[in-house]
Design a protein around this motif. Structure first.
Motif, short mmCIF file in Angstrom:
data_model
loop_
_atom_site.label_atom_id
_atom_site.label_comp_id
_atom_site.label_asym_id
_atom_site.label_seq_id
_atom_site.Cartn_x
_atom_site.Cartn_y
_atom_site.Cartn_z
N ASP A 174 13.37 -48.05 -73.59
CA ASP A 174 12.95 -46.76 -73.01
C ASP A 174 12.27 -46.94 -71.65
N MET A 175 11.60 -48.08 -71.49
CA MET A 175 10.87 -48.30 -70.24
C MET A 175 11.80 -48.38 -69.04
N LEU A 176 13.07 -48.73 -69.30
CA LEU A 176 14.04 -48.83 -68.21
C LEU A 176 14.44 -47.45 -67.66
N ARG A 177 13.98 -46.39 -68.30
CA ARG A 177 14.26 -45.07 -67.74
C ARG A 177 13.36 -44.75 -66.55
N CYS A 178 12.31 -45.53 -66.39
CA CYS A 178 11.27 -45.22 -65.39
C CYS A 178 11.85 -45.01 -64.01
N ILE A 179 11.46 -43.91 -63.37
CA ILE A 179 11.92 -43.66 -62.00
C ILE A 179 10.79 -43.91 -61.00
N ARG A 180 9.71 -44.56 -61.44
CA ARG A 180 8.64 -45.00 -60.54
C ARG A 180 8.01 -43.82 -59.78
N CYS A 181 7.68 -42.78 -60.51
CA CYS A 181 7.12 -41.60 -59.85
C CYS A 181 5.61 -41.67 -59.74
N GLY A 182 4.97 -42.42 -60.63
CA GLY A 182 3.51 -42.55 -60.55
C GLY A 182 2.74 -41.50 -61.33
N ALA A 183 3.42 -40.54 -61.95
CA ALA A 183 2.71 -39.47 -62.65
C ALA A 183 1.81 -40.03 -63.76
N CYS A 184 2.30 -41.07 -64.46
CA CYS A 184 1.51 -41.59 -65.58
C CYS A 184 0.17 -42.14 -65.10
N MET A 185 0.16 -42.83 -63.95
CA MET A 185 -1.13 -43.36 -63.49
C MET A 185 -2.01 -42.25 -62.91
N VAL A 199 3.37 -36.21 -69.21
CA VAL A 199 3.82 -35.86 -67.86
C VAL A 199 5.03 -36.68 -67.40
N CYS A 200 5.39 -37.71 -68.12
CA CYS A 200 6.48 -38.58 -67.66
C CYS A 200 7.79 -37.78 -67.56
N PRO A 201 8.40 -37.74 -66.39
CA PRO A 201 9.59 -36.91 -66.21
C PRO A 201 10.80 -37.37 -67.01
N VAL A 202 10.80 -38.63 -67.44
CA VAL A 202 11.93 -39.11 -68.25
C VAL A 202 11.48 -39.39 -69.69
N ARG A 203 10.33 -38.82 -70.03
CA ARG A 203 9.81 -38.84 -71.41
C ARG A 203 9.76 -40.24 -72.02
N ILE A 204 9.18 -41.17 -71.31
CA ILE A 204 8.99 -42.50 -71.87
C ILE A 204 7.78 -42.45 -72.81
N PRO A 205 7.94 -42.90 -74.05
CA PRO A 205 6.82 -42.84 -75.00
C PRO A 205 5.83 -43.97 -74.72
N LEU A 206 5.11 -43.87 -73.61
CA LEU A 206 4.26 -44.98 -73.17
C LEU A 206 3.23 -45.41 -74.21
N PRO A 207 2.50 -44.48 -74.85
CA PRO A 207 1.52 -44.93 -75.85
C PRO A 207 2.18 -45.72 -76.98
N PRO A 236 -0.34 -46.85 -66.79
CA PRO A 236 0.37 -46.97 -68.07
C PRO A 236 1.72 -47.68 -67.94
N MET A 237 2.53 -47.32 -66.94
CA MET A 237 3.83 -47.99 -66.83
C MET A 237 3.64 -49.48 -66.55
N GLY A 238 2.59 -49.81 -65.78
CA GLY A 238 2.30 -51.21 -65.49
C GLY A 238 1.79 -51.95 -66.70
N HIS A 269 -1.21 -48.49 -56.14
CA HIS A 269 -0.54 -47.33 -56.74
C HIS A 269 0.91 -47.43 -56.29
N ILE A 270 1.85 -47.02 -57.16
CA ILE A 270 3.24 -47.27 -56.78
C ILE A 270 3.78 -46.31 -55.74
N ILE A 271 3.18 -45.13 -55.61
CA ILE A 271 3.65 -44.27 -54.52
C ILE A 271 2.60 -44.04 -53.44
S1 SF4 Z 1 5.50 -41.20 -65.36
FE1 SF4 Z 1 7.28 -42.15 -66.38
S2 SF4 Z 1 8.81 -42.31 -64.75
FE2 SF4 Z 1 6.89 -41.92 -63.73
S3 SF4 Z 1 6.10 -43.99 -63.22
FE3 SF4 Z 1 5.21 -43.42 -65.20
S4 SF4 Z 1 6.62 -44.27 -66.70
FE4 SF4 Z 1 7.71 -44.25 -64.75
#
Ligand code: SF4
Lengths: 467, 211
Positions: free
Chosen positions: A306-317, A369-377, A338-340, A150-152
């Motif tokens: 868009d993926m470069l907005r990721c702040i590595r918070c882990g909410a998506c997983m 839940v993504c705080p920077v609204r990355i359209p992961l799907p 999802p980010m992975g 897990h990233i965090i």
């Molecule tokens: S929720 Fe968004 S910002 Fe957070 S780790 Fe996942 S993709 Fe990155």
């Protein structure tokens, strides 16, 4: 780090069959999800902040060259050094050179996903350096010789009992059984390391162009001890982690912890600006930042920017039902969930990672839940489309056979997979068949809420049979 | 590695589809001072700070004047059964400390158990303290001892991060080498998400709030 994404399905089966993993994952993730929901509910500004964070990140990406140059100039003005690394190998060699030049022996490390990405520990250890991870979770998995799951919360897959075992082996007894005692034991062991360290390596949550500061956001204080007590502080960070000003940092500090751990704020936010000053009595004598590209600049301007907005918070997983069922290791590289599933194919190639974009039910919780609204799907759908266009097909008969062999050679796993298959198939009203067609393809994503087990395997019936 | 720098910047520019920014455009970006949404709250700053800071197991005690600080530290020390020894940041060294109290201005060594420091400001929105490194405020005092006592004046409490940044920008030597925003005692949730205080940094962070 080695890529084992091709074994995604095999690893998923193992994960599903591991009751301790499921126990660990279940407890922990529920905590993250509930706490986030509670905190976000208390903050009427939250959705607005997410919009602003998305827009700010887009602004940075549109002007990334400018902000990187400004950042470099500010770091240099503060007496620090900026190094640019095109890829993982370049990043490793920059760091190895610094360690060699200062005659380092012990290297302490705060948590850094970029350092996992560039395979730093293996490279340092191969050169004979003693590398000590100081974040408790990272320390645990270092002892277990495992990658983070897990990233965090890198050791989220470990139960307390497993940590007790690891500590007993590493530190010698007596065996500790409470979380408090385990934490104290790690605290004491690592305390010596901070003071011994020649080089301290940390990540960087944010790099501030205005001031030339790198920022770490942590709860334990290990990153601060790492960077304060070592003679040389090296920051490893992706080029996309730049923010223009301190005002922009404030924006992220309002959403990061809430999204990540469901805390209002993490305990420590530290801005590091250059090395020790002439009159300072502590702090590192040298301060280096390694800016890692490693494929990021190629994502700019394309479908995956868009993926470069990721702040590595882990909410998506934390909110992903697939991650919740199988944990992080099945994803086979550094970034899980999802980010992975988006980043891994982009970083290591579509071929070896066929399963990742496909291991998604497109339920959309991650994006919500993504705080920077990355359209992961949407990005995952795009990856599937690219796989199709490039003629990359699901692993065929060969793979099915390989998977069967893999499972069949492990009797307990075989029995589990059979039980699982029997039950799933009963639920589907099908007939039991080859293991290679089971239990995945369609059924495995539902494994979290498996239908009440009614179907039994032959072995189970046999064992239950009164004799 | 100059080639790497050139290659990365070049790749970024070709991806964005433009050359390096013209001077005017660059200057416009440098002049950008964004105003992001701040978290609104109505409570008074002191109350907000105390409520948020203590919600994460930080502790706060209020005293009438700076001269009351040594007695507060002494009471804390006895209550926690600590030896009569501390790392005390230089600006506080001139206070009337008890005669048998051994103190030094730092840095904090491995066995230091108690430190007493000043701080640059406190931020009410989430209940955080802001400490800056310098010759009189070594960073080790904030992380090495088990107990960190921080002297804060009520007038030092600002509303939002943005207000704290203004204080940072006004520091005489420019940005401090290390700016530590501390929002409570060190903690970890890395074992089964069970929150445990005192992971690596102080187990206890106690604010002595001076009126
Ligand atoms: S929720 Fe968004 S910002 Fe957070 S780790 Fe996942 S993709 Fe990155």
């Amino acid at each position: 780090m080695k890529v084992s994404s091709p074994q995604f399905k095999e690893k998923s089966v193992i994960a599903l069959a591991d009751p301790r993993l499921r126990q660990a994952l279940g407890q922990s993730r529920k905590g993250f999800v509930n706490k986030r929901a509670e905190l976000v509910g208390e903050l009427p500004e939250f959705e607005q902040l997410r919009d602003e964070a998305r827009d700010l990140k887009n602004h940075v990406l549109d002007n990334l060259d400018h902000y990187l140059e400004r950042y470099e100039a500010a770091v240099t003005a503060a007496g620090g050094h900026v190094h640019w690394a095109r890829d993982a190998e370049e990043a490793r060699s920059i760091i190895l050179n610094i360690c060699q030049r200062v005659n380092a022996k012990t290297i302490t490390k705060g948590k850094s996903m970029v350092s996992e990405e560039i395979g730093l520990n293996e490279a340092l250890e191969a050169k004979g350096y003693t590398v000590v991870e100081t974040d408790l979770g990272e320390y645990i998995i270092q002892l277990a010789h495992e990658p983070p799951s897990h990233i965090i919360a890198p050791a989220i897959h470990k139960t307390k009992e497993q940590v007790s075992e690891l500590f007993e082996t590493a530190h010698g007894g007596p065996r500790k059984s409470t979380v408090a005692d385990l934490v104290t034991e790690a605290r004491l062991v690592l305390r010596d390391k901070y003071f011994q360290a020649d080089v301290g390596i940390t990540g960087g949550n944010f790099l501030v162009a205005e001031t030339g500061s790198s920022i770490i956001v942590t709860n334990e204080g290990n990153g601060d001890l790492t960077q304060t007590l070592a003679k040389v502080h090296i920051v490893t960070s992706g080029i996309e982690r730049i923010v223009p000003t301190l005002e922009d940092v404030a924006l992220f500090l309002r959403i990061l912890a809430r999204s990540a751990t469901g805390q209002e704020t993490e305990t420590y936010t530290t801005l590091s600006t250059g090395p020790r000053r002439p009159d300072d009595v502590d702090g590192p004598e040298e301060y280096h930042v390694v800016l890692v590209d490693n494929g990021r600049s190629k994502m700019l301007g394309g479908k995956f920017q868009d993926m470069l907005r990721c702040i590595r918070c882990g909410a998506c997983m934390n909110h992903c039902p697939v991650y919740g069922a199988i944990g992080g290791h099945a994803y086979g590289w550094v970034y899980p969930g999802p980010m992975g599933a988006v980043l891994t194919p982009l970083f290591v190639g579509l071929d070896a990672t066929y399963d990742l974009p496909n291991a998604c039910t497109l339920n959309g919780r991650c994006e919500s839940v993504c705080p920077v609204r990355i359209p992961l799907p949407e990005l995952l759908r795009e990856l599937r489309h690219m796989q199709y266009q490039q003629g990359i097909r699901p692993p065929g008969e060969q793979r099915a056979l390989g998977a069967w062999r893999f499972v069949a050679e492990r009797p307990r796993l075989y029995q589990f997979a059979n039980r699982l298959a029997a039950r799933v198939l009963k639920g589907l009203g099908g007939r039991t068949g080859r293991i290679g067609s089971l239990p995945f393809a369609s059924a495995w994503t539902d494994s979290r809420d498996m239908p009440a087990p009614e179907g039994k395997t032959f072995l189970e019936l046999w064992q239950a049979k009164p004799r | 590695m100059p080639e790497a720098r050139k290659a990365i910047l070049g790749q970024i520019r070709s991806a964005i589809g433009r050359d390096a920014l013209a001077d005017a455009a660059a200057a416009a970006l440098d002049a950008r001072r964004p105003t992001h949404t701040r978290i609104a709250f109505e409570d008074a700053l002191v109350e907000r700070f105390i409520a948020r800071f203590t919600s994460r197991s930080g502790t706060v005690e209020r005293v009438a004047s700076l001269l009351d600080v040594p007695a507060a530290v002494e009471a804390y020390r006895q209550q926690h059964g600590l030896p009569a020894r501390a790392a005390i940041a230089r600006p506080l060294a001139g206070l009337p400390w008890p005669a048998d109290f051994a103190h030094h201005p730092g840095p904090a060594g491995k066995d230091e158990v108690l430190s007493v420091t000043a701080c640059l400001a406190a931020i009410a929105e989430m209940g955080s303290l802001m400490l800056a490194s310098g010759p009189d405020s070594p960073t080790t005092l904030n992380f090495v001892p088990d107990h960190h006592l921080i002297v804060l004046h009520e007038t030092q409490i600002v509303r939002h991060f943005e207000d704290a940044w203004a204080i940072l920008r006004a520091c005489p030597g420019g940005m401090p080498r290390a700016t530590n925003i501390v929002s409570g005692p060190s903690r970890t949730g890395d074992i089964e998400l069970t929150i445990q205080l005192g992971a690596h940094g102080p187990r206890s962070v106690h604010v002595i709030l001076v009126r």
